[in-house]
Design a protein around this motif. Structure first.
Motif, PDB file in Angstrom:
ATOM      1  N   ALA A 181       0.830  -1.205   0.000  1.00 27.15           N
ATOM      2  CA  ALA A 181       0.000   0.000   0.000  1.00 27.15           C
ATOM      3  C   ALA A 181       0.864   1.255   0.000  1.00 27.15           C
ATOM      4  CB  ALA A 181      -0.924  -0.018   1.215  1.00 27.15           C
ATOM      5  N   GLU A 182       1.911   1.235   0.799  1.00 28.58           N
ATOM      6  CA  GLU A 182       2.801   2.400   0.830  1.00 28.58           C
ATOM      7  C   GLU A 182       3.508   2.585  -0.506  1.00 28.58           C
ATOM      8  OE1 GLU A 182       5.380   1.742   4.092  1.00 28.58           O
ATOM      9  OE2 GLU A 182       3.883   2.219   5.634  1.00 28.58           O
ATOM     10  N   ARG A 183       3.859   1.476  -1.155  1.00 29.98           N
ATOM     11  CA  ARG A 183       4.503   1.590  -2.462  1.00 29.98           C
ATOM     12  C   ARG A 183       3.557   2.201  -3.485  1.00 29.98           C
ATOM     13  NH1 ARG A 183       4.412  -1.336  -6.903  1.00 29.98           N
ATOM     14  NH2 ARG A 183       3.156  -2.953  -5.901  1.00 29.98           N
ATOM     15  N   ILE A 184       2.267   1.761  -3.465  1.00 32.74           N
ATOM     16  CA  ILE A 184       1.283   2.320  -4.402  1.00 32.74           C
ATOM     17  C   ILE A 184       1.081   3.810  -4.141  1.00 32.74           C
ATOM     18  CG2 ILE A 184      -1.142   2.232  -5.086  1.00 32.74           C
ATOM     19  CD1 ILE A 184      -1.060  -0.789  -4.484  1.00 32.74           C
ATOM     20  N   ALA A 185       0.973   4.166  -2.848  1.00 33.62           N
ATOM     21  CA  ALA A 185       0.804   5.584  -2.513  1.00 33.62           C
ATOM     22  C   ALA A 185       2.017   6.395  -2.946  1.00 33.62           C
ATOM     23  CB  ALA A 185       0.573   5.726  -1.007  1.00 33.62           C
ATOM     24  N   LEU A 186       3.196   5.816  -2.786  1.00 34.06           N
ATOM     25  CA  LEU A 186       4.411   6.515  -3.187  1.00 34.06           C
ATOM     26  C   LEU A 186       4.462   6.702  -4.698  1.00 34.06           C
ATOM     27  CD1 LEU A 186       7.151   7.682  -2.341  1.00 34.06           C
ATOM     28  CD2 LEU A 186       8.114   5.386  -2.584  1.00 34.06           C
ATOM     29  N   GLU A 187       4.061   5.670  -5.437  1.00 31.70           N
ATOM     30  CA  GLU A 187       4.042   5.799  -6.893  1.00 31.70           C
ATOM     31  C   GLU A 187       3.053   6.870  -7.333  1.00 31.70           C
ATOM     32  OE1 GLU A 187       3.166   1.959  -8.367  1.00 31.70           O
ATOM     33  OE2 GLU A 187       5.205   1.156  -8.079  1.00 31.70           O
ATOM     34  N   ALA A 188       1.861   6.904  -6.673  1.00 32.51           N
ATOM     35  CA  ALA A 188       0.874   7.930  -7.018  1.00 32.51           C
ATOM     36  C   ALA A 188       1.407   9.325  -6.714  1.00 32.51           C
ATOM     37  CB  ALA A 188      -0.427   7.672  -6.253  1.00 32.51           C
ATOM     38  N   MET A 189       2.068   9.459  -5.573  1.00 34.53           N
ATOM     39  CA  MET A 189       2.620  10.765  -5.211  1.00 34.53           C
ATOM     40  C   MET A 189       3.699  11.188  -6.201  1.00 34.53           C
ATOM     41  SD  MET A 189       4.485  11.909  -1.659  1.00 34.53           S
ATOM     42  CE  MET A 189       5.925  10.914  -2.046  1.00 34.53           C
ATOM     43  N   VAL A 190       4.547  10.234  -6.596  1.00 38.68           N
ATOM     44  CA  VAL A 190       5.600  10.554  -7.558  1.00 38.68           C
ATOM     45  C   VAL A 190       4.998  10.962  -8.896  1.00 38.68           C
ATOM     46  CG1 VAL A 190       7.508   9.569  -8.881  1.00 38.68           C
ATOM     47  CG2 VAL A 190       7.327   9.102  -6.433  1.00 38.68           C
ATOM     48  N   ALA A 191       3.942  10.240  -9.337  1.00 34.49           N
ATOM     49  CA  ALA A 191       3.295  10.590 -10.606  1.00 34.49           C
ATOM     50  C   ALA A 191       2.667  11.977 -10.531  1.00 34.49           C
ATOM     51  CB  ALA A 191       2.240   9.537 -10.950  1.00 34.49           C
ATOM     52  N   ARG A 192       2.030  12.266  -9.388  1.00 37.69           N
ATOM     53  CA  ARG A 192       1.407  13.583  -9.226  1.00 37.69           C
ATOM     54  C   ARG A 192       2.462  14.693  -9.225  1.00 37.69           C
ATOM     55  NH1 ARG A 192      -1.093  12.251  -5.219  1.00 37.69           N
ATOM     56  NH2 ARG A 192       0.233  13.073  -3.551  1.00 37.69           N
ATOM     57  N   GLU A 193       3.532  14.452  -8.509  1.00 37.38           N
ATOM     58  CA  GLU A 193       4.596  15.457  -8.468  1.00 37.38           C
ATOM     59  C   GLU A 193       5.228  15.641  -9.844  1.00 37.38           C
ATOM     60  OE1 GLU A 193       5.446  17.402  -6.048  1.00 37.38           O
ATOM     61  OE2 GLU A 193       4.007  16.560  -4.614  1.00 37.38           O
ATOM     62  N   ARG A 194       5.353  14.532 -10.588  1.00 37.73           N
ATOM     63  CA  ARG A 194       5.923  14.639 -11.922  1.00 37.73           C
ATOM     64  C   ARG A 194       5.019  15.472 -12.827  1.00 37.73           C
ATOM     65  NH1 ARG A 194       5.896   9.648 -13.122  1.00 37.73           N
ATOM     66  NH2 ARG A 194       8.002   9.106 -12.417  1.00 37.73           N
ATOM     67  N   LYS A 195       3.682  15.232 -12.733  1.00 38.27           N
ATOM     68  CA  LYS A 195       2.740  15.987 -13.563  1.00 38.27           C
ATOM     69  C   LYS A 195       2.776  17.472 -13.208  1.00 38.27           C
ATOM     70  CE  LYS A 195      -2.097  16.008 -15.042  1.00 38.27           C
ATOM     71  NZ  LYS A 195      -2.247  17.463 -14.861  1.00 38.27           N
ATOM     72  N   GLU A 196       2.814  17.756 -11.899  1.00 42.39           N
ATOM     73  CA  GLU A 196       2.874  19.155 -11.490  1.00 42.39           C
ATOM     74  C   GLU A 196       4.170  19.811 -11.960  1.00 42.39           C
ATOM     75  OE1 GLU A 196       2.355  19.293  -7.316  1.00 42.39           O
ATOM     76  OE2 GLU A 196       0.225  18.720  -7.363  1.00 42.39           O
ATOM     77  N   LEU A 197       5.240  19.064 -11.917  1.00 38.24           N
ATOM     78  CA  LEU A 197       6.514  19.608 -12.370  1.00 38.24           C
ATOM     79  C   LEU A 197       6.485  19.900 -13.868  1.00 38.24           C
ATOM     80  CD1 LEU A 197       9.455  20.311 -11.692  1.00 38.24           C
ATOM     81  CD2 LEU A 197      10.046  17.922 -12.142  1.00 38.24           C
ATOM     82  N   VAL A 198       5.894  18.973 -14.637  1.00 44.18           N
ATOM     83  CA  VAL A 198       5.792  19.192 -16.085  1.00 44.18           C
ATOM     84  C   VAL A 198       4.921  20.407 -16.380  1.00 44.18           C
ATOM     85  CG1 VAL A 198       4.916  18.211 -18.237  1.00 44.18           C
ATOM     86  CG2 VAL A 198       6.227  16.777 -16.663  1.00 44.18           C
ATOM     87  N   ASP A 199       3.786  20.528 -15.661  1.00 46.41           N
ATOM     88  CA  ASP A 199       2.904  21.687 -15.865  1.00 46.41           C
ATOM     89  C   ASP A 199       3.623  22.986 -15.508  1.00 46.41           C
ATOM     90  OD1 ASP A 199       0.961  19.921 -16.636  1.00 46.41           O
ATOM     91  OD2 ASP A 199      -0.043  19.861 -14.676  1.00 46.41           O
TER      92      ASP A 199
END
Length: 396
Positions: free
Chosen positions: A299-317
């Protein structure tokens, strides 16, 4: 044809042998031999080390006889003196550079003499003064030898150096921890460290040095190891009988356990079953906790992956927004620059036209003046001269 090929083979062989001899001479010539003074210094210093070992051992054995064998303290002092004195001097005397070995040996003898002197920290280790007299005699011997091997100025400088070095690095215990005098000696003589060892000598000299070192190891190591073993045995509360008894007890216990296991198979089987029953709940609980931890980690790994994806999207934007903002700023600045360039061009053109008009006006004025000068100057001059001539004629 065969004779010709044989002749060429002989010539090639001779050339190869000649080349090998030249190579041998070249290799031999690259090694600089030690001077006679350096060889004498090395030989006499190492001979002194053997004399040093003999005198220390004799004095130590003589001191040991003045104390009972069960006097562990003083007998230990005797062994420590022999061990550390001989180990320290052999490190000092058997160095690559003969002169450095001489200076270091001189320093060590002086340090030992100062240690056993009435002002030294080892003055009260023994009741007699055999240790001090022996150290003093050894110091005198090395000093006399240095005086013979060194020039007058070198001996004077060496004696001053040894005296000061002993004051700065006096022995504080029978451990006789030796401070190498090489760097201090080089600094005292204003010699660069890279020039400390100029040559190792020729191949025979280097082999002789190695042979001396091996001979030292073969002679000294058995004695020193024996003294260390005596020192350990003397200060240990465990003797050989105690060790043997302990080992025998362990051996008997192990044998008894093996006999018990061999003669009671049913008991061991029952014990294994009972252990299995008792340990099964513990194993089940361990499996359950392990599964929980794995699920939690998933569960922590999934949450971490989601957070990383969100941060990546925000960084790209954010990068895209910054890029657009920079593009707008660049466009605005380009337009302003273009307008400024047009204005500057117009100003330059206007100024140029004004200058051209002024130049044309000046040119016309100068042209008119030039015409006047060309046409009217001769007429005026003729009129002036004619009038002057008429005046003179009337006067006459």
């Amino acid at each position: 044809m065969k004779h010709t090929s044989k002749f060429f083979s002989i010539i090639i062989s001779l050339l190869m042998l000649n080349g090998c001899s030249l190579l041998e001479v070249k290799l031999e010539s690259q090694s600089v031999p030690l001077t006679t003074a350096e060889l004498n210094t090395r030989i006499l210093t190492r001979e002194y080390s053997k004399h040093f070992f003999s005198e220390v051992e004799s004095a130590a054995d003589e001191i040991a006889l003045t104390y009972p064998k069960d006097d562990t303290l003083h007998q230990s002092y005797v062994l420590l003196w022999k061990i550390h004195a001989e180990e320290g001097l052999q490190r000092a005397a058997y160095q690559v550079s003969p002169k450095v070995a001489l200076i270091d040996t001189w320093v060590f003898a002086a340090q030992m003499e100062q240690f056993f002197s009435p002002e030294g920290k080892g003055a009260e280790l023994f009741d007699s003064d055999i240790d001090y007299k022996t150290s003093q005699a050894l110091y005198v011997d090395i000093e006399n030898m240095a005086e013979k091997l060194l020039s007058g100025s070198e001996f004077k400088a060496g004696k001053e150096f040894v005296t000061q070095f002993v004051k700065d690095h006096a022995f504080d215990s029978l451990m006789m921890r030796r401070t190498p005098a090489l760097k201090a000696w080089l600094a005292h003589q204003n010699i660069d460290e890279t020039e400390a060892v100029a040559t190792l000598g020729t191949m025979p000299e280097a082999l002789g040095d190695v042979s001396d070192r091996l001979g030292l190891v073969s002679e000294q190591t058995p004695k020193i190891m024996t003294w260390k073993a005596e020192l350990i045995a003397m200060n240990s509360t465990i003797n050989g009988n105690d060790v043997n008894k302990t080992l025998e007890s362990l051996r008997n216990t192990s044998q008894s356990f093996q006999d018990f296991v061999k003669n009671n198979p049913e008991y061991m089987q029952n014990l294994a079953e009972q252990m299995s029953i008792q340990l099964q709940p513990l194993l089940d609980d361990l499996d359950m906790k392990t599964d929980d931890k794995l699920n939690q980690l998933s569960a922590e790994r999934i949450a971490l992956e989601a957070m990383v994806a969100r941060e990546r999207k925000e960084l790209v934007d954010m990068v895209e927004r910054e890029r657009k903002a920079i593009a707008i700023i660049v466009t605005q600045e380009r337009e302003k620059f273009t307008q400024d360039l047009d204005q500057v061009s117009q100003d330059v053109l206007t100024l140029a036209m004004d200058k051209v008009i002024d130049l044309i006006k000046s040119t016309i004025i100068y042209f008119i003046l030039f015409i006047l000068a060309i046409f009217f100057a001769p007429l005026g001059l003729g009129y002036f001269l004619g009038k002057r001539a008429a005046v003179k004629k009337t006067t006459v």
